[in-house]
Design an enzyme around this catalytic site. Sequence first.
Site, PDB file in Angstrom:
ATOM      1  N   ILE A  18       0.820  -1.217   0.000  1.00 52.24           N
ATOM      2  CA  ILE A  18       0.000   0.000   0.000  1.00 52.24           C
ATOM      3  C   ILE A  18       0.858   1.274   0.000  1.00 52.24           C
ATOM      4  CG2 ILE A  18      -0.237   0.147   2.526  1.00 52.24           C
ATOM      5  CD1 ILE A  18      -3.339   0.682   1.752  1.00 52.24           C
ATOM      6  N   ASP A  53      -3.513  -1.234  -3.226  1.00 49.74           N
ATOM      7  CA  ASP A  53      -4.422  -1.355  -2.088  1.00 49.74           C
ATOM      8  C   ASP A  53      -5.255  -2.612  -2.358  1.00 49.74           C
ATOM      9  OD1 ASP A  53      -6.648  -1.126  -0.409  1.00 49.74           O
ATOM     10  OD2 ASP A  53      -6.512   1.066  -0.386  1.00 49.74           O
ATOM     11  N   TYR A  59      -8.667 -10.822  14.444  1.00 54.42           N
ATOM     12  CA  TYR A  59      -7.619 -11.368  13.568  1.00 54.42           C
ATOM     13  C   TYR A  59      -7.785 -12.893  13.447  1.00 54.42           C
ATOM     14  CZ  TYR A  59      -2.769 -12.753  12.402  1.00 54.42           C
ATOM     15  OH  TYR A  59      -1.630 -13.301  11.848  1.00 54.42           O
TER      16      TYR A  59
HETATM   17  C1  AKB Z   1       0.368 -11.911  15.969  1.00 56.49           C
HETATM   18  O1  AKB Z   1       0.953 -11.903  17.055  1.00 56.49           O
HETATM   19  O2  AKB Z   1      -0.717 -11.367  15.759  1.00 56.49           O
HETATM   20  C2  AKB Z   1       1.001 -12.679  14.837  1.00 56.49           C
HETATM   21  C3  AKB Z   1       0.501 -14.082  14.753  1.00 56.49           C
HETATM   22  C4  AKB Z   1       0.852 -15.062  15.796  1.00 56.49           C
HETATM   23  O3  AKB Z   1      -0.182 -14.404  13.821  1.00 56.49           O
HETATM   24  N1  AKB Z   1       2.419 -12.672  14.969  1.00 56.49           N
END
Ligand code: AKB
Length: 305
Positions: free
Chosen positions: A36, A50, A131
């Site tokens: 990006i 992007d 995540y």
């Molecule tokens: C994080 O800590 O978010 C990354 C992972 C373990 O995917 N390093």
Amino acid sequence: MKYAILVIGACGQLGTELTRALRKKHGWKSVIAADIHPAMDAEGLYVQLDVFNKKKLAYIIAHRGVKQLYHLAAVLSALGEQNPAKAWDVNMQGLLNVLEVAKENKVWQVFWPSSIAVFDKNGELNPSTVYGISKAAGEYWCRYYFEKHGLDVRSLRYPGLISHRAKPGGGTTDYAVEIFHEAVNKGSYDCFLNRKSTLPMMYMPDAVRAALELMDAPAASISVRTAYNLAAMSFSPQELATEIKRHLPDFEMACNPDFSQAIANNWPVSVSDYRARRDWGWQEEYDIARMTEDMLVNLGQKELC
Ligand code: AKB
């Protein structure tokens, strides 16, 4: 080689090293780095991209003859908890754009990193962060594109990655990189996890080699189309500090856990990667001692032997 390789997220911690390794392996003219940021370095082909810009992505793939693609752009765990909507958008929509454009443009192979963040502390698939949720959902999207559209997508559940070139940003395991820089520059480190927080980790040369070996493996040997577990070592901040102290005896670490501690508490201390070992011969090279020595050599604190 007549086709091009595209690395999206090429300025990130993994992207920087993977791009270098791919260029070494396939030649400088075959690998296009994309990120990006306006420009990366003068070292090779670079495009600003992007991941939300599907049109530009499709144009690059079609006009440059991209047949292999590494999609690494993501918002990591700790940063993702600060801005869940953005993390979901970048991680999920970015992946869906890449998969769809890759399918439409007949890309042969896609690599996409997943993470140990898909697990809970018992090693069950039970993510606790945005995540982790995006990585778990992404894994199923990868398998879906393989099964439904024949797109050869391959993925690894990376542990925390340690490297000396590019720094990570926004991860829970980032302490394991920061500690080296602070040890070398200041002689002390204030860790944001507690001393006993053991997590799975991996040194970057192993992480890069794993991606290359997975992508080189014959399709028939790939039995996991979500993401392979991948392991190398597990350690706590205390164990890492002790290892660093062997080389820098005056080094001191304090621990003041922040919100990242809750994330770390929900992750497993280790994962079993027997499928990667069985299917494509995975074998790590670095343990904590070798990794620490190599980090300090590369950060200029030890003589090269
Ligand atoms: C994080 O800590 O978010 C990354 C992972 C373990 O995917 N390093």
